[in-house]
Scaffold this active site. Sequence first.
Site, mmCIF file in Angstrom:
data_model
loop_
_atom_site.group_PDB
_atom_site.id
_atom_site.type_symbol
_atom_site.label_atom_id
_atom_site.label_comp_id
_atom_site.label_asym_id
_atom_site.label_seq_id
_atom_site.Cartn_x
_atom_site.Cartn_y
_atom_site.Cartn_z
ATOM 1 N N TYR A 63 3.698 -6.487 17.122
ATOM 2 C CA TYR A 63 3.966 -5.715 15.894
ATOM 3 C C TYR A 63 4.642 -4.395 16.254
ATOM 4 C CZ TYR A 63 2.917 -2.000 12.618
ATOM 5 O OH TYR A 63 3.023 -0.886 11.828
ATOM 6 N N ARG A 80 -7.699 9.621 15.980
ATOM 7 C CA ARG A 80 -6.447 9.274 15.312
ATOM 8 C C ARG A 80 -6.083 10.390 14.339
ATOM 9 N NH1 ARG A 80 -6.571 6.213 18.716
ATOM 10 N NH2 ARG A 80 -6.400 3.944 18.751
ATOM 11 N N SER A 85 6.464 3.631 12.870
ATOM 12 C CA SER A 85 5.066 3.869 13.204
ATOM 13 C C SER A 85 4.958 4.673 14.496
ATOM 14 C CB SER A 85 4.387 2.512 13.385
ATOM 15 O OG SER A 85 3.169 2.660 14.070
ATOM 16 N N THR A 109 3.177 3.955 16.716
ATOM 17 C CA THR A 109 2.987 2.977 17.787
ATOM 18 C C THR A 109 4.195 2.928 18.725
ATOM 19 O OG1 THR A 109 2.239 0.721 18.218
ATOM 20 C CG2 THR A 109 3.845 0.946 16.497
ATOM 21 N N GLY A 132 -5.826 -2.956 23.657
ATOM 22 C CA GLY A 132 -4.603 -2.332 23.133
ATOM 23 C C GLY A 132 -4.828 -0.975 22.499
ATOM 24 N N ASN A 147 -8.197 -5.224 9.088
ATOM 25 C CA ASN A 147 -7.937 -4.918 10.499
ATOM 26 C C ASN A 147 -8.114 -3.435 10.757
ATOM 27 O OD1 ASN A 147 -6.825 -7.519 11.455
ATOM 28 N ND2 ASN A 147 -5.341 -7.114 9.825
ATOM 29 N N LEU A 170 -9.375 0.608 10.133
ATOM 30 C CA LEU A 170 -10.689 1.237 10.029
ATOM 31 C C LEU A 170 -11.106 1.560 8.593
ATOM 32 C CD1 LEU A 170 -13.139 2.500 11.443
ATOM 33 C CD2 LEU A 170 -11.815 4.618 11.652
ATOM 34 N N LYS A 216 8.581 -2.734 15.498
ATOM 35 C CA LYS A 216 8.917 -1.410 14.941
ATOM 36 C C LYS A 216 9.907 -0.705 15.866
ATOM 37 C CE LYS A 216 6.424 -1.170 11.161
ATOM 38 N NZ LYS A 216 7.065 -1.175 9.842
ATOM 39 N N LYS A 276 2.263 -6.684 9.340
ATOM 40 C CA LYS A 276 1.718 -5.498 10.022
ATOM 41 C C LYS A 276 0.346 -5.691 10.666
ATOM 42 C CE LYS A 276 -0.473 -3.542 5.970
ATOM 43 N NZ LYS A 276 -0.834 -2.379 5.218
ATOM 44 N N TYR A 333 0.824 -1.219 0.000
ATOM 45 C CA TYR A 333 0.000 0.000 0.000
ATOM 46 C C TYR A 333 0.860 1.273 0.000
ATOM 47 C CZ TYR A 333 -3.391 3.337 2.113
ATOM 48 O OH TYR A 333 -4.190 4.409 2.403
HETATM 49 N N1 UDP Z 1 -11.555 0.734 14.478
HETATM 50 C C1 UDP Z 1 -12.890 0.414 14.599
HETATM 51 N N2 UDP Z 1 -13.372 -0.623 13.840
HETATM 52 C C2 UDP Z 1 -12.596 -1.335 12.984
HETATM 53 C C3 UDP Z 1 -11.214 -0.988 12.872
HETATM 54 C C4 UDP Z 1 -10.738 0.052 13.652
HETATM 55 O O1 UDP Z 1 -13.626 1.024 15.369
HETATM 56 O O2 UDP Z 1 -13.085 -2.269 12.344
HETATM 57 C C5 UDP Z 1 -11.021 1.868 15.266
HETATM 58 C C6 UDP Z 1 -9.910 1.488 16.232
HETATM 59 O O3 UDP Z 1 -10.460 1.072 17.458
HETATM 60 C C7 UDP Z 1 -9.143 2.802 16.324
HETATM 61 C C8 UDP Z 1 -9.324 3.443 14.942
HETATM 62 O O4 UDP Z 1 -10.462 2.800 14.372
HETATM 63 O O5 UDP Z 1 -9.749 3.632 17.258
HETATM 64 C C9 UDP Z 1 -8.133 3.257 14.025
HETATM 65 O O6 UDP Z 1 -7.809 1.887 14.002
HETATM 66 P P1 UDP Z 1 -6.815 1.264 12.950
HETATM 67 O O7 UDP Z 1 -6.769 -0.224 13.228
HETATM 68 O O8 UDP Z 1 -7.188 1.682 11.580
HETATM 69 O O9 UDP Z 1 -5.419 1.944 13.280
HETATM 70 P P2 UDP Z 1 -4.576 2.031 14.647
HETATM 71 O O10 UDP Z 1 -4.758 3.422 15.134
HETATM 72 O O11 UDP Z 1 -5.086 0.982 15.578
HETATM 73 O O12 UDP Z 1 -3.190 1.793 14.193
#
Ligand code: UDP
Length: 332
Positions: free
Chosen positions: A148, A230, A124, A126, A293, A197, A199, A152, A84, A11
């Site tokens: 993960y 975010r 990241s 993270t 998490g 995984n 959003l 990083k 990832k 991506y």
């Molecule tokens: N999220 C959600 N539903 C999903 C996937 C993610 O509500 O199916 C929320 C997640 O809890 C976080 C935000 O969207 O608050 C961003 O999540 P993502 O996994 O995209 O990125 P992250 O910030 O975890 O790296």
Amino acid sequence: MVVLLAGGAGYIGSHTAVELINAGHEVVIVDDYSNSCPESIKRVEEITGKSIASYEADVKDKAALRKIFAENDIDCVIHFAGLKAVGESTRLPAKYYRNNIDTTLSLIECMKEAGVTKIVFSSSATVYGDQKPPYVETMPKGECSNPYGWTKSMMEQILTDCAKADPELTVVLLRYFNPIGAHSSGKIGEDPQGIPNNLMPYVSQVAAGVREQLTIFGGDYPTPDGTCRRDYIHVVDLALGHIKAVEKILKDNICDAYNLGTGKGYSVLELVNTFSKVNNVDVNYKIVERRPGDIDACYADTSYALKELNFKTTKTIEEMCKDAYNFILKNK
Ligand code: UDP
């Protein structure tokens, strides 16, 4: 410059390939297609009108890397190759540590053998763990909530130690916030295998009728609407950040970390509502319990990247939502 993109069919790698070529650089891609496909390289060629040297190989495979360095006059490496999926990393930590760390070590060892001294690493936000945002590069790194994230953080440490030991090695660590969106052509974008995984791909798939309902994890966070905030950054802006990083390591011998974010936080509900509005489409969702998490808010301090890289994002959350939907409609 000739830039080797390790994991360049994915991506972020594919969008970076487009912007590097647009900026007049040459790219070579190595990818094992474990979470991408050769088609994305073809699409980059269509967008740019340039052909790309590409190799199907695992970046852990030093023999394959040696061949690539021997056959191409590489000036700089951008390292995107890695597993990832946060949830999978919790279930299969050894797989994540083995893969991500071995990949980085093979790359750095083969660069050394080939006399290549410049590397940009796909890190990241993270690595900051759960601290009070905005995240500033001068903050100490934090406790990651999953393997993960730890890979990083460890890879940043490995590259930093290698740079300390080798005064010629130049390292840029790019700490990504939440990349979303797609190229405006709709030819390349985020195309996760299986159930997404993250959003935005989930939102797009629900809007496009591929999945029935989005589950929003947690409605009781200490944020104005109760959902997590975010720092979403358009993937084309993120790709342009890599061009800035490459320009920086061309002139300065450094080892440094930079945030790539917009500095603004949007909640999950704000993102979903903006997506619905700009694309004129319903996104069916329900709010469920928190995902383990997750932290309540995460956004960047962007001043250091602006000062040192002259990096500034230009794309809005509306453009991110439009481009993400355009991509799924063209590729479902
Ligand atoms: N999220 C959600 N539903 C999903 C996937 C993610 O509500 O199916 C929320 C997640 O809890 C976080 C935000 O969207 O608050 C961003 O999540 P993502 O996994 O995209 O990125 P992250 O910030 O975890 O790296």
